[in-house]
Motif scaffolding. Structure first.
Motif, PDB file in Angstrom:
ATOM      1  N   ALA A 295       3.266  -9.544  -4.528  1.00 54.71           N
ATOM      2  CA  ALA A 295       2.494 -10.718  -5.069  1.00 54.71           C
ATOM      3  C   ALA A 295       3.706 -11.142  -6.610  1.00 54.71           C
ATOM      4  CB  ALA A 295       1.751  -9.448  -6.075  1.00 54.71           C
TER       5      ALA A 295
ATOM      6  N   SER B 237       4.568  -2.729  -5.044  1.00 53.34           N
ATOM      7  CA  SER B 237       2.970  -3.791  -5.905  1.00 53.34           C
ATOM      8  C   SER B 237       4.169  -5.427  -5.999  1.00 53.34           C
ATOM      9  CB  SER B 237       3.399  -4.197  -6.533  1.00 53.34           C
ATOM     10  OG  SER B 237       3.585  -3.045  -7.835  1.00 53.34           O
TER      11      SER B 237
ATOM     12  N   PRO C 158      -2.219  -2.064   2.150  1.00 52.65           N
ATOM     13  CA  PRO C 158      -1.006  -3.162   2.571  1.00 52.65           C
ATOM     14  C   PRO C 158      -0.519  -2.238   4.146  1.00 52.65           C
ATOM     15  CG  PRO C 158      -1.064  -2.547   0.268  1.00 52.65           C
ATOM     16  CD  PRO C 158      -2.461  -1.826   0.642  1.00 52.65           C
TER      17      PRO C 158
ATOM     18  N   THR D  25      -1.980  -7.965  -1.234  1.00 51.65           N
ATOM     19  CA  THR D  25      -1.850  -7.534  -3.001  1.00 51.65           C
ATOM     20  C   THR D  25      -3.423  -7.904  -3.988  1.00 51.65           C
ATOM     21  OG1 THR D  25      -0.570  -9.561  -3.138  1.00 51.65           O
ATOM     22  CG2 THR D  25       0.509  -7.645  -2.257  1.00 51.65           C
TER      23      THR D  25
END
Length: 140
Positions: A8, A5, A23, A51
């Motif tokens: 992001a 992540s 994703p 995200t």
């Protein structure tokens, strides 16, 4: 491949959409120090990933990335054509960052230094209108 992540952090503004994230790609920053992730990014032609929106619980941000040749550029937009002939146009605004990469090193740059025919990587957000959050100009 999902690389985490960390992507992001690259683009916190953009399109938010409710629903489950799916994703499908990642970004250079998300790769961090992972050689396999960096290799995947170097070979990515274009892609999209989603995200969670860190500013709005339950919403998501759609990110779009393309690597290719600049076909048109102005102070307010950039169009890029990828190796598979996919073309995308991104809006450029005051939040768009531009970096120039030459001889293996990157440096801050401006959209005025990006020209037709340059090789670039563009990361942006949005679903119907794409807004560039970052541009890396690899030159010709």
């Amino acid at each position: 491949a999902v690389l985490g992540s960390g992507a992001a952090a690259l683009a916190v503004s953009g399109s938010t959409t409710p629903g489950a994230p799916a994703p499908t790609a990642s970004s250079a920053k998300a790769a961090g120090g992972h050689p396999a992730a960096r290799a995947l990014i170097r070979h990515t032609v274009h892609g999209q990933f989603v995200t969670p929106d860190k500013n709005s619980s339950g919403n998501f941000v759609t990110h779009d990335v393309i690597r290719g040749t600049v076909t048109a550029v102005s102070p307010t937009s950039i169009s890029v054509k990828a190796a598979d002939n996919t073309s995308q146009t991104y809006v450029i605004n005051s939040s768009t960052t531009v970096r120039a990469r030459t001889n293996g090193k990157g440096a801050a740059s401006t959209i005025g230094a990006v020209h037709d025919g340059d090789n670039v990587a563009v990361l942006g957000t949005g679903t119907t209108t794409l807004t560039a959050t970052g541009i890396v100009d690899i030159k010709k």
